[in-house]
Design an enzyme around this catalytic site. Structure first.
Site, PDB file in Angstrom:
ATOM      1  N   THR A 162       0.665   2.149  -4.347  1.00 50.69           N
ATOM      2  CA  THR A 162       1.078   2.258  -2.939  1.00 50.69           C
ATOM      3  C   THR A 162       2.549   2.672  -2.839  1.00 50.69           C
ATOM      4  O   THR A 162       3.343   2.343  -3.710  1.00 50.69           O
ATOM      5  CB  THR A 162       0.844   0.936  -2.164  1.00 50.69           C
ATOM      6  OG1 THR A 162      -0.550   0.693  -2.099  1.00 50.69           O
ATOM      7  CG2 THR A 162       1.400   0.940  -0.770  1.00 50.69           C
ATOM      8  N   ARG A 190     -13.649   0.599   1.451  1.00 48.40           N
ATOM      9  CA  ARG A 190     -12.751  -0.568   1.473  1.00 48.40           C
ATOM     10  C   ARG A 190     -11.364  -0.141   2.005  1.00 48.40           C
ATOM     11  O   ARG A 190     -10.814   0.879   1.624  1.00 48.40           O
ATOM     12  CB  ARG A 190     -12.616  -1.127   0.065  1.00 48.40           C
ATOM     13  CG  ARG A 190     -11.646  -2.323  -0.055  1.00 48.40           C
ATOM     14  CD  ARG A 190     -10.354  -1.911  -0.680  1.00 48.40           C
ATOM     15  NE  ARG A 190      -9.414  -3.024  -0.809  1.00 48.40           N
ATOM     16  CZ  ARG A 190      -8.107  -2.863  -0.977  1.00 48.40           C
ATOM     17  NH1 ARG A 190      -7.587  -1.647  -1.045  1.00 48.40           N
ATOM     18  NH2 ARG A 190      -7.304  -3.891  -1.065  1.00 48.40           N
ATOM     19  N   THR A 212       3.160  -4.131  -0.538  1.00 50.96           N
ATOM     20  CA  THR A 212       2.303  -3.602  -1.605  1.00 50.96           C
ATOM     21  C   THR A 212       1.768  -4.771  -2.428  1.00 50.96           C
ATOM     22  O   THR A 212       2.467  -5.758  -2.630  1.00 50.96           O
ATOM     23  CB  THR A 212       3.093  -2.637  -2.517  1.00 50.96           C
ATOM     24  OG1 THR A 212       2.283  -2.351  -3.677  1.00 50.96           O
ATOM     25  CG2 THR A 212       4.423  -3.204  -2.972  1.00 50.96           C
ATOM     26  N   GLY A 215      -4.212  -6.301  -1.421  1.00 49.59           N
ATOM     27  CA  GLY A 215      -4.306  -6.054   0.012  1.00 49.59           C
ATOM     28  C   GLY A 215      -5.036  -7.119   0.800  1.00 49.59           C
ATOM     29  O   GLY A 215      -4.609  -7.486   1.902  1.00 49.59           O
TER      30      GLY A 215
HETATM   31  N1  ASP Z   1      -1.972  -3.025  -0.988  1.00 53.94           N
HETATM   32  C1  ASP Z   1      -2.746  -1.895  -1.432  1.00 53.94           C
HETATM   33  C2  ASP Z   1      -4.190  -2.121  -1.085  1.00 53.94           C
HETATM   34  O1  ASP Z   1      -4.627  -3.237  -1.125  1.00 53.94           O
HETATM   35  C3  ASP Z   1      -2.632  -1.627  -2.890  1.00 53.94           C
HETATM   36  C4  ASP Z   1      -1.279  -1.835  -3.494  1.00 53.94           C
HETATM   37  O2  ASP Z   1      -0.289  -1.971  -2.814  1.00 53.94           O
HETATM   38  O3  ASP Z   1      -1.204  -1.865  -4.709  1.00 53.94           O
HETATM   39  O4  ASP Z   1      -4.888  -1.182  -0.812  1.00 53.94           O
END
Ligand code: ASP
Length: 296
Positions: A162, A190, A212, A215
């Site tokens: 992210t 998702r 990040t 999630g």
């Molecule tokens: N937060 C993001 C998600 O859940 C992924 C990430 O930040 O690594 O899609």
């Protein structure tokens, strides 16, 4: 202190490729900060500045957003992004896009519309009608993410990524932006916290936040908005962010976030081993980092 100040991240829990190619990652972080700085110096506001930074990060193949995004379990890429302007809490987001080259530009279009979140094919169509470039889904898919997906489906490998940016501009305006391919191996359809206003992305007139990490737990903690609530109740910005990461942790999630407040205080905490990140402050050179050592 005050602004302008720009803070960016490229995902909590940097993967092997990021750690093996730190110099390239640092250069991309630097370029993103300079792009936001140039936008601000040519009169753009915080919202345009975070959009400019995220556009650069989406284009860089080693970060999980746009080209180089994490892949779903079926090998496809689904892109999500959000952009929020603090002054009037205007927000735009897209989720599960397949063809929009720069998802943050689609989110910017939604921000200017009556809607807040557009998804899937209709989101791509909306972006195309606005003139945002469309590409085949293959454009987003890199060999690195294909190999990573194989590892993930075999039960190995860390999943995070992210990108995001927050900014306080010279006029006191705040904005936040986040863009992601989600979590490698996620089921198609998702959607995580990144495009959800108040979960992965938030800006109002006192704080801007981009998150990040895991999630689902950031959604359940209403993480980005919780930072704002704690700041509004008088908590120091760094303390508020630490408290929210602890709450995410209590739900079994880990990650990091970046935040800037109306006074120009900035923080970028994470509980993972690394989080590519950086900051530019008016009159100073950009600083970037990947591992735990703080360069500021
Ligand atoms: N937060 C993001 C998600 O859940 C992924 C990430 O930040 O690594 O899609």
């Amino acid at each position: 202190m005050n602004g302008p100040v720009v803070v960016i991240h490229a995902g909590a829990g940097a993967g092997r490729a990021v750690l093996a190619q730190k110099a390239r990652c640092r250069a991309a972080l630097n370029e993103a900060l300079l792009s936001a700085r140039d936008a601000l110096e040519s009169g753009a506001d915080a919202t345009a500045a975070v959009q400019a930074a995220v556009r650069v990060l989406e284009d860089f193949e080693l970060f999980n957003a746009g080209h180089g995004a994490a892949l779903c379990s079926d090998g496809s890429a689904e892109l999500s992004a959000a952009l929020m302007r603090g002054s009037d809490r205007a927000a735009g987001a897209v989720a599960a896009l397949h063809r929009t080259r720069q998802p943050i530009d689609a989110a910017a279009g939604v921000l200017e519309s009556h809607q807040v979140l557009l998804i899937g094919d209709q989101g791509d169509r909306f972006a195309a009608e606005m003139g945002v470039e469309q590409v085949a889904n293959d454009y987003f898919i890199t060999d690195r993410q294909r190999d990573f997906l194989e590892d993930r489906l075999a039960g190995a490998g860390e999943a995070h990524g992210t990108v995001g940016a927050v900014c306080l501009d010279a006029g006191g305006g705040l904005a936040a932006a986040t863009s992601t391919g989600g979590i490698s191996g996620q089921p198609p359809g998702r959607v995580g916290d990144s495009p959800l206003i108040g979960a992965g992305t938030w800006a109002d007139d006192s704080v801007a936040v981009s998150c990040t990490g895991d999630g689902e737990m950031f959604v359940r903690a209403a993480a980005a908005h919780s930072v704002a609530t704690l700041v509004a109740s008088g908590r120091d910005l760094a303390e508020a962010c630490a408290a929210v990461l602890a709450d995410v942790g209590s739900l079994g999630g880990e990650g990091g976030l970046i935040a800037v407040d109306a006074h120009g205080h900035a923080t970028m905490p994470f509980v993972t081993a690394a989080m590519p990140r950086g900051m530019w402050r008016s009159g100073q050179d950009p600083v970037v980092a990947i591992g735990p050592r703080q360069p500021y």
